[in-house]
Design an enzyme around this catalytic site. Structure first.
Site, PDB file in Angstrom:
ATOM      1  N   GLY A   9       0.820  -1.213   0.000  1.00 38.67           N
ATOM      2  CA  GLY A   9       0.000   0.000   0.000  1.00 38.67           C
ATOM      3  C   GLY A   9       0.849   1.256   0.000  1.00 38.67           C
ATOM      4  N   SER A  11       1.442   3.438  -2.338  1.00 40.14           N
ATOM      5  CA  SER A  11       1.145   4.450  -3.353  1.00 40.14           C
ATOM      6  C   SER A  11       0.469   5.690  -2.797  1.00 40.14           C
ATOM      7  CB  SER A  11       0.264   3.847  -4.459  1.00 40.14           C
ATOM      8  OG  SER A  11      -0.974   3.396  -3.925  1.00 40.14           O
ATOM      9  N   GLY A  13      -0.922   7.862   1.186  1.00 40.12           N
ATOM     10  CA  GLY A  13      -1.125   7.907   2.624  1.00 40.12           C
ATOM     11  C   GLY A  13       0.055   7.439   3.450  1.00 40.12           C
ATOM     12  N   ASP A  51      -0.704  -6.695  -6.029  1.00 41.26           N
ATOM     13  CA  ASP A  51      -2.118  -6.832  -5.685  1.00 41.26           C
ATOM     14  C   ASP A  51      -2.188  -7.865  -4.570  1.00 41.26           C
ATOM     15  OD1 ASP A  51      -4.801  -7.407  -5.409  1.00 41.26           O
ATOM     16  OD2 ASP A  51      -5.172  -7.766  -7.540  1.00 41.26           O
ATOM     17  N   SER A 129      -3.251  -2.138  11.680  1.00 38.68           N
ATOM     18  CA  SER A 129      -4.660  -2.301  12.005  1.00 38.68           C
ATOM     19  C   SER A 129      -5.287  -0.914  12.103  1.00 38.68           C
ATOM     20  CB  SER A 129      -4.809  -3.089  13.305  1.00 38.68           C
ATOM     21  OG  SER A 129      -6.169  -3.270  13.619  1.00 38.68           O
ATOM     22  N   TYR A 143     -15.323  -3.882   7.786  1.00 36.95           N
ATOM     23  CA  TYR A 143     -14.002  -3.275   8.005  1.00 36.95           C
ATOM     24  C   TYR A 143     -13.510  -3.573   9.416  1.00 36.95           C
ATOM     25  CZ  TYR A 143     -10.474   0.255   9.002  1.00 36.95           C
ATOM     26  OH  TYR A 143      -9.327   0.889   9.397  1.00 36.95           O
ATOM     27  N   ALA A 145     -14.453  -5.919  11.382  1.00 40.39           N
ATOM     28  CA  ALA A 145     -14.222  -7.368  11.526  1.00 40.39           C
ATOM     29  C   ALA A 145     -12.842  -7.746  11.004  1.00 40.39           C
ATOM     30  CB  ALA A 145     -15.306  -8.145  10.785  1.00 40.39           C
ATOM     31  N   LYS A 147     -10.156  -5.859  10.918  1.00 38.67           N
ATOM     32  CA  LYS A 147      -9.112  -5.341  11.796  1.00 38.67           C
ATOM     33  C   LYS A 147      -9.060  -6.114  13.117  1.00 38.67           C
ATOM     34  CE  LYS A 147      -7.589  -2.265   8.960  1.00 38.67           C
ATOM     35  NZ  LYS A 147      -6.287  -2.473   8.295  1.00 38.67           N
TER      36      LYS A 147
END
Length: 278
Positions: A9, A11, A13, A51, A129, A143, A145, A147
């Site tokens: 992840g 790309s 934030g 992916d 998390s 969502y 669930a 985490k």
């Protein structure tokens, strides 16, 4: 010896900011994401297509890093999103995709990297998390669930791998100054059935998630520093939080669940009344 970190992840934030921070600290960084062009560039940063819902993609990601570097010191499982929507309306196919991304992708990548870390007798699996692994809001059932599952899985894993010098650690961000909430609510609106009775609730939750986010949330750069602490602390903690408020709300939800629910419902009523006055 230069240490190697793999970040999913990467790309946008927190993942984007973490890639830049680790590189600035002298690490060799491999960032993975579906949108490779959005991964930060730099002398120490290597962008790879990834992916996390695809085993062949995960395998290629890990094998490429090992072929080039011969080791992976830290894996940061950061890829994830919020598939928000009412439980009655949201399709189970989308719920399954939420688990494939937020949970099973992490499990797959971890299985792929653990033999190398055990052989090294060192390594850290850092699982991103959320305080949403302990607290909850309506529309986020799947969502939350994912985490909660991630946290229990990580804790079990940590006990299994600690004898080999490897650790599994949870980071729990709270509110962030990012597009996460906006995207989650876009998903919630897409998941509403025509004429859904939950439309007013979506508007209330949108107001809650977006209320003063720019003022109270942590920046991606703030959270990247938390990731770095989890990766480098000599004696790593079981849980990492950015702010005392994040830790406090998790404590409240776990220790006094009825108080947490009543407090949350009071906030929702306040937002509803304020919306009616506008």
């Amino acid at each position: 010896m230069t240490k190697v970190v793999a970040i999913t992840g990467a790309s946008n934030g927190m993942g984007f900011a973490a890639a830049e921070l680790f590189a600035a600290k002298g690490w060799t960084v491999y960032g993975g994401a579906r949108r490779v062009a959005k991964i930060p560039t730099g002398e120490r940063i290597h962008a790879l297509k990834l992916d996390v819902t695809d085993n062949s993609s995960n395998r290629a990601f890990i094998e490429t890093i090992l072929a080039r570097e011969g080791r992976i010191d830290v894996l940061i499982n950061n890829a994830g999103y919020g598939e928000y929507g009412p439980v009655e309306d949201i399709s189970l196919d989308k719920a399954r995709t939420q688990f494939e991304t937020n949970f099973f992708g992490t499990a797959d990548l971890t299985q792929l990297v653990l033999p190398t870390m055990r052989a090294q007798k060192s390594g850290r699996i850092i699982n991103i998390s959320s305080i949403g692994g302990d607290i909850y809001v309506p529309l986020g059932a799947y969502y939350h669930a994912t985490k909660a599952a991630l946290q229990q899985w990580s804790d079990s894993l940590d006990i299994e791998i600690a004898p080999f010098g490897v650790r599994s650690i949870i980071v729990q961000p709270g509110g962030t100054r990012s597009s996460w909430g906006e995207i989650a609510m876009q998903n919630a609106r897409k998941n509403l059935k025509v004429g859904s009775v939950y439309t007013p609730l979506v508007n209330q939750v949108a107001a809650l998630l977006n209320a003063d986010a720019s003022a109270i949330g942590a920046s991606s750069e703030d959270l990247a520093k938390v990731f770095y602490a989890a990766a480098t602390d000599e004696r790593p903690k079981r849980r990492y939080f950015h702010a005392f408020g994040d830790r406090a709300v998790v404590w409240l939800a776990r220790s006094y669940p009825r108080v947490f629910k009543k407090s949350f419902m009071a906030v929702m009523k306040f937002l509803s009344r304020r919306a009616e006055k506008k």
